[in-house]
Scaffold this active site. Structure first.
Site, PDB file in Angstrom:
ATOM      1  N   ARG A 162      11.969  -7.389   5.121  1.00 15.11           N
ATOM      2  CA  ARG A 162      11.955  -5.932   4.962  1.00 15.11           C
ATOM      3  C   ARG A 162      12.771  -5.267   6.071  1.00 15.11           C
ATOM      4  NH1 ARG A 162       6.424  -2.568   3.830  1.00 15.11           N
ATOM      5  NH2 ARG A 162       6.012  -2.572   6.059  1.00 15.11           N
ATOM      6  N   LYS A 221       0.827  -1.210   0.000  1.00 20.42           N
ATOM      7  CA  LYS A 221       0.000   0.000   0.000  1.00 20.42           C
ATOM      8  C   LYS A 221       0.865   1.266   0.000  1.00 20.42           C
ATOM      9  CE  LYS A 221      -2.186  -1.039   3.874  1.00 20.42           C
ATOM     10  NZ  LYS A 221      -1.554  -2.328   4.242  1.00 20.42           N
ATOM     11  N   ARG A 223      11.656  -3.730  11.793  1.00 19.93           N
ATOM     12  CA  ARG A 223      10.673  -3.127  12.693  1.00 19.93           C
ATOM     13  C   ARG A 223      10.256  -4.136  13.766  1.00 19.93           C
ATOM     14  NH1 ARG A 223       6.072  -0.453   8.916  1.00 19.93           N
ATOM     15  NH2 ARG A 223       4.746  -1.528  10.411  1.00 19.93           N
ATOM     16  N   ARG A 244      -9.472   0.711   9.130  1.00 24.69           N
ATOM     17  CA  ARG A 244      -9.057  -0.671   9.362  1.00 24.69           C
ATOM     18  C   ARG A 244     -10.124  -1.487  10.076  1.00 24.69           C
ATOM     19  NH1 ARG A 244      -2.991   0.053   9.226  1.00 24.69           N
ATOM     20  NH2 ARG A 244      -2.045  -1.892   9.837  1.00 24.69           N
ATOM     21  N   ARG A 297      -0.628  -9.913  13.065  1.00 24.33           N
ATOM     22  CA  ARG A 297      -1.164  -8.794  12.269  1.00 24.33           C
ATOM     23  C   ARG A 297      -2.050  -9.321  11.138  1.00 24.33           C
ATOM     24  NH1 ARG A 297       3.898  -5.547  10.483  1.00 24.33           N
ATOM     25  NH2 ARG A 297       2.459  -3.997   9.694  1.00 24.33           N
TER      26      ARG A 297
HETATM   27  P1  AMP Z   1       0.917  -0.024   9.462  1.00 29.59           P
HETATM   28  O1  AMP Z   1       2.227   0.655   9.278  1.00 29.59           O
HETATM   29  O2  AMP Z   1      -0.184   0.578   8.657  1.00 29.59           O
HETATM   30  O3  AMP Z   1       1.007  -1.518   9.280  1.00 29.59           O
HETATM   31  O4  AMP Z   1       0.482   0.238  10.987  1.00 29.59           O
HETATM   32  C1  AMP Z   1       1.313  -0.184  12.067  1.00 29.59           C
HETATM   33  C2  AMP Z   1       0.460  -0.365  13.320  1.00 29.59           C
HETATM   34  O5  AMP Z   1      -0.178   0.882  13.663  1.00 29.59           O
HETATM   35  C3  AMP Z   1      -0.691  -1.352  13.188  1.00 29.59           C
HETATM   36  O6  AMP Z   1      -0.287  -2.690  13.387  1.00 29.59           O
HETATM   37  C4  AMP Z   1      -1.628  -0.856  14.300  1.00 29.59           C
HETATM   38  O7  AMP Z   1      -1.134  -1.211  15.579  1.00 29.59           O
HETATM   39  C5  AMP Z   1      -1.481   0.660  14.183  1.00 29.59           C
HETATM   40  N1  AMP Z   1      -2.462   1.236  13.227  1.00 29.59           N
HETATM   41  C6  AMP Z   1      -2.199   1.872  12.047  1.00 29.59           C
HETATM   42  N2  AMP Z   1      -3.322   2.274  11.444  1.00 29.59           N
HETATM   43  C7  AMP Z   1      -4.342   1.894  12.247  1.00 29.59           C
HETATM   44  C8  AMP Z   1      -5.767   2.010  12.162  1.00 29.59           C
HETATM   45  N3  AMP Z   1      -6.368   2.610  11.114  1.00 29.59           N
HETATM   46  N4  AMP Z   1      -6.499   1.488  13.174  1.00 29.59           N
HETATM   47  C9  AMP Z   1      -5.920   0.891  14.246  1.00 29.59           C
HETATM   48  N5  AMP Z   1      -4.583   0.732  14.380  1.00 29.59           N
HETATM   49  C10 AMP Z   1      -3.793   1.230  13.393  1.00 29.59           C
END
Ligand code: AMP
Length: 212
Positions: A127, A13, A160, A88, A171
């Site tokens: 990654r 994404k 990370r 989400r 996840r």
């Molecule tokens: P990402 O980089 O988008 O994978 O986000 C990393 C982490 O941030 C996720 O695993 C969640 O813990 C939190 N997070 C990001 N976006 C959201 C969202 N829209 N709703 C809830 N948690 C989020």
């Protein structure tokens, strides 16, 4: 363009969003990046989000909506935005719908990157991310010139906390339980465009013919 990018972690994404921003100046809005910035800066928001993020769980809908209600009303969103990692959950999607109605705005489409679990696990466990500038590497397909050092800014690159195999499995489970239902939600809204690749060429073509 006002687009939601939907897909599991590691679907691509962020990469697609970066390509799309070059088209018309739409901004990429990544809730994950906003939260990671808050954790790094040690803000109250960061403290509230940190434990859930480390475990690969979602932070609360209230916290996310608080961030996004402000973010979507900033001036740079007028041209357009690519929402990367938001919404989400179904409650977030409903709250976004209400917010956009209030702002008198409409989404152009919801682009789903439908990528298989094996590809995702392989991508995410290999990654690496720069601790300073956020540049993304992959130890198999895009290694840095010097092991462990960012080509762009010379800082350390690391895995990370939430990209170890155990956390990635969680996840993906969280994605299937809480985020995958958005595919049907947006199909019913008539906004869904689903594509089974994250290669930017075919994604752009599909998007162009959809928005034409
Ligand atoms: P990402 O980089 O988008 O994978 O986000 C990393 C982490 O941030 C996720 O695993 C969640 O813990 C939190 N997070 C990001 N976006 C959201 C969202 N829209 N709703 C809830 N948690 C989020």
């Amino acid at each position: 363009m006002k687009i939601i990018l939907l897909g599991p972690p590691g679907a691509g994404k962020g990469t697609i969003a970066k390509v799309l921003t070059q088209y018309d100046g739409s901004v990429q809005i990544s809730t994950g990046d906003i939260l990671r910035g808050a954790v790094a800066a040690g803000t109250e928001l960061g403290k509230q989000a940190e434990a859930a993020m480390k475990a690969g769980n979602l932070v609360t809908d209230e916290l996310i909506m608080g961030i996004m209600e402000q973010r979507l009303q900033q001036d740079d969103c007028k041209i357009g935005y690519l929402l990367d990692g938001f919404p989400r959950t179904i409650p977030q999607a409903r709250a976004l719908k209400t917010l956009l109605e209030k702002l008198n705005e409409k989404l152009d489409c919801v682009l789903e990157l439908d990528i298989s679990r094996d590809v995702i696990i392989d991508r995410l466990t290999t990654r690496r991310t720069c601790t300073q500038c956020g540049a993304i590497y992959n130890i198999k397909s895009k290694p840095p010139k010097v092991d462990g050092i960012c080509d762009v800014c010379g800082s350390d690159i690391v895995q990370r906390d939430d990209e170890t195999e155990a956390v990635i499995s969680n996840r993906l489970e969280v994605y299937n339980d809480q985020t995958a239902p958005l595919v049907d939600f947006y199909r019913q809204e008539g906004l869904l465009l689903s594509i089974q690749t994250s290669d930017s060429g075919p994604v752009l073509e599909a998007l162009k013919s959809r928005l034409r």
